[in-house]
Every structure is written in structure tokens, then in C-alpha cells.
Design a protein around this motif. Structure first.
Motif, PDB file in Angstrom:
ATOM      1  N   TRP A 175       0.849  -1.199   0.000  1.00  0.00           N
ATOM      2  CA  TRP A 175       0.000   0.000   0.000  1.00  0.00           C
ATOM      3  C   TRP A 175       0.880   1.242   0.000  1.00  0.00           C
ATOM      4  N   GLU A 176       0.640   2.113  -0.960  1.00  0.00           N
ATOM      5  CA  GLU A 176       1.387   3.363  -1.109  1.00  0.00           C
ATOM      6  C   GLU A 176       2.888   3.096  -1.123  1.00  0.00           C
ATOM      7  N   LEU A 193      -1.112   0.096   8.314  1.00  0.00           N
ATOM      8  CA  LEU A 193      -1.834  -0.122   7.066  1.00  0.00           C
ATOM      9  C   LEU A 193      -3.106   0.725   7.005  1.00  0.00           C
ATOM     10  N   ARG A 236      -8.026  -1.772   1.854  1.00  0.00           N
ATOM     11  CA  ARG A 236      -6.665  -2.142   2.235  1.00  0.00           C
ATOM     12  C   ARG A 236      -6.536  -3.558   2.789  1.00  0.00           C
ATOM     13  N   GLN A 401      -3.284  -0.339  -6.478  1.00  0.00           N
ATOM     14  CA  GLN A 401      -1.890   0.068  -6.279  1.00  0.00           C
ATOM     15  C   GLN A 401      -1.006  -0.125  -7.510  1.00  0.00           C
TER      16      GLN A 401
END
Length: 543
Positions: A175-176, A193, A236, A401
Motif C-alpha cells: 500500500w502506497e 496499514l 486495504r 496500487q
């Protein structure tokens, strides 16, 4: 598919027309039939008739001595018609069918049964491979070690070969641009997260303060999770889980069908927490029966299991125990009712089983299993522990993502002996409901895409090219429990009833669920149900 009857002697001399090589199996009695279609791969093949002009040419393993018959000629071809009567015929030699057969014999004393498989081997999509110091999976990769899985390992005689992953092994979500650990207990409040606001939203929804009333319509997984736990939990945690584990689209998956045990919590308790408390109270009031003392201790924590030489050890062990009752390369193409008997015709383009229209509408998106090896030195240092090892179960990749690969399993970290020293074995899944084009890609193209994704997430910039250990694409991989799935099952059962086959029962992973543990549980339940049918029929015929 399973047909359960009491044997009444030889089959009727009246036979359907046979073209090419064929096998005809008769199942007596029209009052108590139980039928079950096998694994996901067998459903389409069992319910699709070949063109009438086509003659089957599939080779057939020699049948047991009990199945005898005389050759008949048709158009210059020789077709051997084999008539026999069985208590149970199981169509589909996946794990569910194998467990059912083994349990019928070992626990219920039913020996007059047959397991038929359209492919050249049993075991369904379980595909364990080995070579050059590697052991890898090209289908399912592991199982949740519930008591049913431990039970079948004991029954098959492979409990000493069980291996379990480290229950403390972290799981990650990308994530990111960062691999972030999934909460596993005490870190539920500190993991990064999710934001603080997202955690508060999830907590309030879980206890029922802001989840709103449960709607009357069938919710998708996305609708259910966003309503109960908020957007961050869905985006997420749940979305990457659905795509990475089930190769599914959570906007289409049915919460009730795919995750019934969670759905039922809110249904019964008004909220997820309320339902969990109610379930706890019910279990305290009605404790389960004592655990089988033969079972090995249940592994602690959240871990997964396999076998020393891969998952294939389980179906191979069951096959050895009931090998005289198994036929491979037997493709069912018609199931008919012939007076007081049911007839199963193999390797001939005759007819189409009841309920085929509903069953054929189930969605099975393609999934590729791409197994690559890299030197451990090629893994980023922040992925390693103080000893230089790479701990962890694996990682999931949300579709938002920009990563094509669905998820990655750290095979050599999870189970011992899966790679030579100094190498890391990574099992990567690609494709699924939102990326069906993988069936048109070459192995080299799939490897290149997976390698590109891994370099973004876990490999050093100067990592060498991967070693391609194994690549397999399953054109029809995992049944999708989409919204309307349960209605389709009801239509299939209704079609059987309308045809007068109201005692045929459908089963397999599209009924039980796709997890190996659920498939095994269903196999045990099916065997018990079928044994009762046989006993009832025998009592009725005696009376």
C-alpha cells in the motif's frame, strides 16, 4: 457426482446407443439417489455434450474385473459396453470426491463404489512439483489446519508428513509503495496499514453503532464490508484478500455465499460483535463432542499447513487406499434414468446431464501460478531479519496500487526444504476475475510481468533475472461465489427435481467453498449422508 443406491444385481439388458469407446454404469433404484459433481474443473466437462458427429478417442484405464461386458460393433468400430451396478458412483476425483470415497470405505463399510475422473490423474487442481532442489505448488499452496484437515491426514496415513508454517510469520499488503504488515493481535492498534480514523470507523461499525440496518437484498462483499467496517478496511484488507486468495472481484462476490460465517454474525446478532458474542454463548451452552485423540495437536496461532513433499501427498495417499475403486480418463457425458436405474455413460457424446444449464453459468476466471527463484542476497535488506532470513507468509496487492500480480507466497520461508540453500522461492498468482487476458500470454510474458512487480516491492534494483521454476495457467481455476450464486444452485436442484431426479445432490467446491478445509469437511459429510441412503434403501428392499 455421486449416485447412491442399494445393489440389486446386474443391469438391464437395454442399453443406450454407444459410439466409440464407452463405459456404461448402472445404478439401481429410483427412490433414493444422491449425486454430487466433483471439483471445479469437472463441472464444465461433465455437463457439456460433445458434438454428435464426433467420436471420443480418450484412452481408458482397464476396468476392474467386476465390470465385464461383450464387445459390440457399430459402423466398423468396436465399442465395449461395460455394465455394472454400484452403491455409489462418484464423478470427479478431486479432493472432495477422494475423501468421500475413502470415508465410505473406512468409516461406513461401503465397498461397492466407484470414483471416476475425466483427467489422467486424481487430486483436482492440487499440483505439487519437484526438481533441482525445489518443491513448488502450481495449484493450491496450503491449507488452514482445522480438525477436518488433520483428520483426513490421519485417515490417509500421512499425518507424520504434516508441516506447518511459523504462526508468527507476518503477512503484508502493498500500500502506497510500501509492504505493510497486516494486524495479527496486539499490533491491531499500532499497525500502519490503516489510519486512526479508519480504525475508529471499523470499531464503531463492528459493534453496530454506525453500520445501519441489514438490507433485504443480497449484498456483495464490497457493500457489506463498506457498510459494516468502512472504506479503509475494504480497500486495504478485504479487496486484496478477495483478489489475491480467491481471484475474485469483491464488487460481484456475494457476502452471504462466499463468507457466510461472517455474514451470519450480523444476521443473528445485529452486528459483527453482537453475532460473535451470541455464537460464543451458544457454543458454551452446546459444547462440541470430544476431539478425536488420534489427531495431532492443533497448531497455535494463525498458520497454514502442507505436507513434506507438497500437497499432492494427500490425494496420492488416498488413491493408494482406494485404488481399486478409481478410474481415470473417464469423462462423463450423459446421465440418464432407465426405468428403476440410473445410467452413466462415459466417453460418448450422448445427452447432457440435468441442471447443466445452471451449473455451466458459474464463473471460473483464469489464474496463473508463476513460481520464481532468486538468490536471498537479491531480497531487499528491510525484508530480512537479524539472521539474514526473509520471514513472512507472503503479501497481497490491492488492485488500486498498480500491481498486476495478485499476491505472492514466500514458499521457502513458509515451509522447510522448498528451495536450495541461499535461494528464495516465490509463488506468485496472476490473473483472476479482473485480468482474464493471461490466457493469451506466453510463459515468458507472465514471468516478465511478475518479475517487474517484485522489483517494485521486494527485490533490490540490481537483482539478477529470476529462475523460472514453474508456470501453469488454469483457464478455469476458482469458482466465483458471485451475487446470485445460491440462486443458481437452487435452479440446478430444481432442474433435477423437475426431471424426477429429486434425490440427486450437487456438491464439490462450488457448493462447499473453495478452501481445502471446507472441501474435506464436505467430503466427510457427503460420505455419512450417502451411507444413510444406502442403509435406508437396503432396509426398504428387505421389507
Amino acid at each position: 457426482m455421486m449416485l447412491s443406491q442399494a445393489p440389486v444385481g446386474t443391469a438391464s439388458s437395454s442399453k443406450p446407443q454407444i459410439r466409440g469407446q464407452a463405459r456404461v454404469i448402472r445404478v439401481p433404484g429410483a427412490t433414493s439417489h444422491a449425486a454430487r459433481f466433483g471439483s471445479a474443473q469437472q463441472v464444465p466437462s461433465c455437463s457439456r455434450a460433445a458434438p454428435a458427429s464426433r467420436t471420443a478417442r480418450r484412452s481408458v484405464r482397464p476396468v476392474a474385473a467386476a465390470a465385464t461386458g461383450a464387445p459390440t460393433a457399430e459402423g466398423g468400430r468396436v465399442a465395449k459396453v461395460l455394465d455394472n451396478t454400484y452403491d455409489v458412483v462418484i464423478v470427479g476425483g478431486g479432493l472432495s470426491g477422494l475423501v468421500t470415497g475413502q470415508t465410505l470405505a473406512a468409516q461406513h463399510g461401503v465397498q461397492n463404489f466407484l470414483v471416476t475422473e475425466a483427467r489422467e490423474r486424481v487430486g483436482g487442481n492440487i499440483t505439487s512439483m519437484s526438481g533441482d532442489g525445489y518443491i513448488w505448488e502450481e495449484g493450491p499452496n496450503s491449507f488452514q489446519p482445522n480438525d477436518s484437515m488433520l483428520q483426513v491426514a490421519v485417515d490417509a496415513g500421512v499425518d507424520k508428513d504434516l508441516v506447518f508454517g511459523d504462526p508468527k510469520a507476518p503477512r503484508f499488503v502493498f500500500w502506497e509503495n510500501k509492504l505493510r504488515p497486516v494486524p495479527s493481535g496486539p499490533d491491531a492498534l499500532t499497525f500502519d496499514l490503516m489510519s486512526i480514523g479508519g480504525k475508529i470507523r471499523a470499531g464503531l461499525g463492528a459493534i453496530g453503532l454506525i453500520n445501519g440496518p441489514m438490507p433485504e437484498y443480497e449484498e456483495s462483499v464490497e457493500q457489506f464490508i463498506r457498510r459494516n467496517l468502512g472504506n479503509e478496511v475494504f480497500e486495504r484488507l478485504i479487496e486484496p484478500f478477495c483478489s489475491g486468495v480467491y481471484a475474485g472481484d469483491p464488487s460481484k462476490l456475494s457476502m452471504k455465499a462466499a463468507f457466510n460465517r461472517i455474514w451470519i454474525l450480523e444476521k443473528n446478532g445485529g452486528s459483527l460483535v453482537g453475532g460473535a458474542l451470541k455464537l460464543f454463548q451458544e457454543r458454551r451452552a452446546n459444547p462440541p463432542p470430544p476431539r478425536d485423540p488420534r489427531l495431532p495437536p492443533k497448531p497455535k496461532g494463525q498458520t497454514v499447513g502442507s505436507f513434506r513433499e507438497g500437497l499432492k501427498m494427500l490425494p496420492e495417499a488416498i488413491e493408494r487406499r482406494i485404488q481399486d475403486n478409481i478410474r481415470v480418463n473417464w469423462k462423463l457425458v450423459s446421465l440418464t434414468r432407465d426405468g428403476e436405474r440410473y445410467s452413466l455413460v462415459y466417453d460418448t457424446p450422448e445427452g447432457r446431464p440435468a441442471a447443466a444449464e445452471a451449473l455451466s453459468s458459474f464463473d471460473y476466471p483464469p489464474v496463473g501460478a508463476v513460481t520464481l527463484s532468486y538468490p536471498v542476497s537479491a531480497i531487499r535488506d528491510d525484508r530480512k531479519d537479524d539472521k539474514g532470513d526473509v520471514p513472512g507468509f507472503g503479501q497481497l496487492h490491492p488492485r488500486s496500487q498498480g500491481v498486476t500480480t495478485l499476491g505472492t507466497i514466500y514458499s521457502s520461508s513458509l515451509f522447510p526444504g522448498r528451495a536450495p540453500p541461499g535461494h528464495m522461492l516465490l509463488l506468485n498468482y496472476i490473473g483472476g476475475a479482473t485480468n482474464r487476458g493471461i490466457v493469451n500470454q506466453t510463459k515468458e510474458e507472465l514471468v516478465a510481468q511478475v518479475d517487474k512487480d517484485l522489483r517494485r516491492m521486494v527485490l533490490k534494483p540490481d537483482a539478477p533475472p529470476p529462475r523460472m521454476v514453474g508456470v501453469r495457467v488454469w483457464p478455469k481455476a476458482i469458482p466465483q461465489f458471485n451475487v446470485g450464486h445460491l440462486e443458481l444452485l437452487d435452479k440446478a436442484r430444481a432442474a433435477l427435481d423437475a426431471k424426477g431426479w429429486n434425490s440427486l445432490f450437487l456438491g464439490g467446491n462450488y457448493v462447499s467453498g473453495v478452501a481445502l478445509g471446507k472441501v474435506v469437511e464436505y467430503g466427510y459429510e457427503s460420505a455419512g449422508h450417502l451411507a444413510k441412503h444406502i442403509a435406508a434403501n437396503k432396509a426398504k428392499s428387505t421389507a
